[in-house]
Design a protein around this motif. Structure first.
Motif, mmCIF file in Angstrom:
data_model
loop_
_atom_site.group_PDB
_atom_site.id
_atom_site.type_symbol
_atom_site.label_atom_id
_atom_site.label_comp_id
_atom_site.label_asym_id
_atom_site.label_seq_id
_atom_site.Cartn_x
_atom_site.Cartn_y
_atom_site.Cartn_z
ATOM 1 N N ARG A 266 3.126 -4.508 14.176
ATOM 2 C CA ARG A 266 4.357 -4.904 13.491
ATOM 3 C C ARG A 266 4.356 -6.416 13.325
ATOM 4 O O ARG A 266 4.075 -7.157 14.262
ATOM 5 C CB ARG A 266 5.564 -4.465 14.302
ATOM 6 C CG ARG A 266 6.878 -4.724 13.617
ATOM 7 C CD ARG A 266 8.018 -4.135 14.404
ATOM 8 N NE ARG A 266 9.282 -4.432 13.753
ATOM 9 C CZ ARG A 266 10.442 -3.986 14.187
ATOM 10 N NH1 ARG A 266 10.505 -3.234 15.260
ATOM 11 N NH2 ARG A 266 11.551 -4.303 13.535
ATOM 12 N N GLN B 140 7.030 -5.621 8.414
ATOM 13 C CA GLN B 140 5.983 -4.648 8.065
ATOM 14 C C GLN B 140 5.453 -3.955 9.323
ATOM 15 O O GLN B 140 5.384 -4.560 10.386
ATOM 16 C CB GLN B 140 4.801 -5.351 7.390
ATOM 17 C CG GLN B 140 5.142 -6.147 6.165
ATOM 18 C CD GLN B 140 5.299 -5.273 4.936
ATOM 19 O OE1 GLN B 140 4.839 -4.143 4.885
ATOM 20 N NE2 GLN B 140 5.961 -5.807 3.933
ATOM 21 N N GLU C 120 1.977 -1.705 10.187
ATOM 22 C CA GLU C 120 0.719 -1.120 9.737
ATOM 23 C C GLU C 120 0.195 -0.192 10.819
ATOM 24 O O GLU C 120 0.328 -0.491 12.006
ATOM 25 C CB GLU C 120 -0.315 -2.203 9.450
ATOM 26 C CG GLU C 120 0.025 -3.041 8.256
ATOM 27 C CD GLU C 120 -0.991 -4.118 7.958
ATOM 28 O OE1 GLU C 120 -1.141 -4.452 6.780
ATOM 29 O OE2 GLU C 120 -1.644 -4.627 8.889
ATOM 30 N N THR C 121 -0.384 0.912 10.418
ATOM 31 C CA THR C 121 -0.995 1.855 11.345
ATOM 32 C C THR C 121 -2.495 1.853 11.103
ATOM 33 O O THR C 121 -2.949 2.011 9.965
ATOM 34 C CB THR C 121 -0.437 3.274 11.148
ATOM 35 O OG1 THR C 121 0.987 3.230 11.300
ATOM 36 C CG2 THR C 121 -1.028 4.246 12.151
ATOM 37 N N SER D 84 -2.060 3.084 6.968
ATOM 38 C CA SER D 84 -0.814 3.023 6.214
ATOM 39 C C SER D 84 -0.082 1.721 6.501
ATOM 40 O O SER D 84 -0.328 1.060 7.486
ATOM 41 C CB SER D 84 0.092 4.203 6.553
ATOM 42 O OG SER D 84 0.539 4.106 7.895
ATOM 43 N N ARG D 85 0.837 1.401 5.590
ATOM 44 C CA ARG D 85 1.708 0.231 5.754
ATOM 45 C C ARG D 85 3.095 0.616 5.293
ATOM 46 O O ARG D 85 3.278 1.221 4.246
ATOM 47 C CB ARG D 85 1.210 -0.941 4.923
ATOM 48 C CG ARG D 85 2.119 -2.170 5.031
ATOM 49 C CD ARG D 85 1.684 -3.340 4.168
ATOM 50 N NE ARG D 85 0.309 -3.717 4.404
ATOM 51 C CZ ARG D 85 -0.669 -3.627 3.488
ATOM 52 N NH1 ARG D 85 -0.404 -3.199 2.287
ATOM 53 N NH2 ARG D 85 -1.880 -3.991 3.776
ATOM 54 N N ASP D 86 4.098 0.287 6.107
ATOM 55 C CA ASP D 86 5.483 0.582 5.770
ATOM 56 C C ASP D 86 6.318 -0.678 5.931
ATOM 57 O O ASP D 86 6.143 -1.433 6.885
ATOM 58 C CB ASP D 86 6.054 1.683 6.688
ATOM 59 C CG ASP D 86 5.339 2.996 6.510
ATOM 60 O OD1 ASP D 86 5.311 3.500 5.377
ATOM 61 O OD2 ASP D 86 4.820 3.530 7.505
ATOM 62 N N GLN D 87 7.246 -0.881 5.002
ATOM 63 C CA GLN D 87 8.182 -1.983 5.114
ATOM 64 C C GLN D 87 9.458 -1.437 5.729
ATOM 65 O O GLN D 87 10.029 -0.465 5.231
ATOM 66 C CB GLN D 87 8.476 -2.595 3.747
ATOM 67 C CG GLN D 87 9.399 -3.779 3.827
ATOM 68 C CD GLN D 87 9.513 -4.494 2.490
ATOM 69 O OE1 GLN D 87 8.544 -4.610 1.764
ATOM 70 N NE2 GLN D 87 10.694 -4.965 2.181
ATOM 71 N N LEU D 88 9.894 -2.044 6.819
ATOM 72 C CA LEU D 88 11.086 -1.573 7.518
ATOM 73 C C LEU D 88 12.332 -2.151 6.857
ATOM 74 O O LEU D 88 12.364 -3.302 6.441
ATOM 75 C CB LEU D 88 11.036 -2.006 8.979
ATOM 76 C CG LEU D 88 9.840 -1.478 9.782
ATOM 77 C CD1 LEU D 88 9.876 -2.002 11.192
ATOM 78 C CD2 LEU D 88 9.828 0.047 9.780
#
Length: 77
Positions: free
Chosen positions: A46, A55, A57-58, A71-75
């Motif tokens: 994070r 952000q 990322e996993t 993967s990448r996610d924006q919180l």
């Protein structure tokens, strides 16, 4: 002619998969990072990107200890 068209289509499709792969962004873990997690496990990272977005990322740990971005996610806050 059909063979030529098929071969061209396969060549184009093979090249596009790499173009759409997720790439690490500045602030994320770089490819030289190694860790002690077992191969096949996942690691979350994070961080805030250069625009201040939160952000996550996993990554998956590969057999050589390097990481592959999954993967990448924006919180949202």
């Amino acid at each position: 002619m059909k063979t030529l068209i098929s071969a061209t289509l396969l060549t184009v499709l093979a090249g596009t998969s790499a173009a759409f792969a997720i790439q690490p962004i500045p602030g994320s873990i770089d490819t030289g990072y190694t860790n002690e997690a077992p191969a096949g496990s996942t690691v979350a990272h994070r961080f805030y990107d250069r625009f201040g977005n939160d952000q996550v990322e996993t990554y998956q740990v590969k057999a050589d200890g390097s990481l592959q971005l999954l993967s990448r996610d924006q919180l949202e806050h």
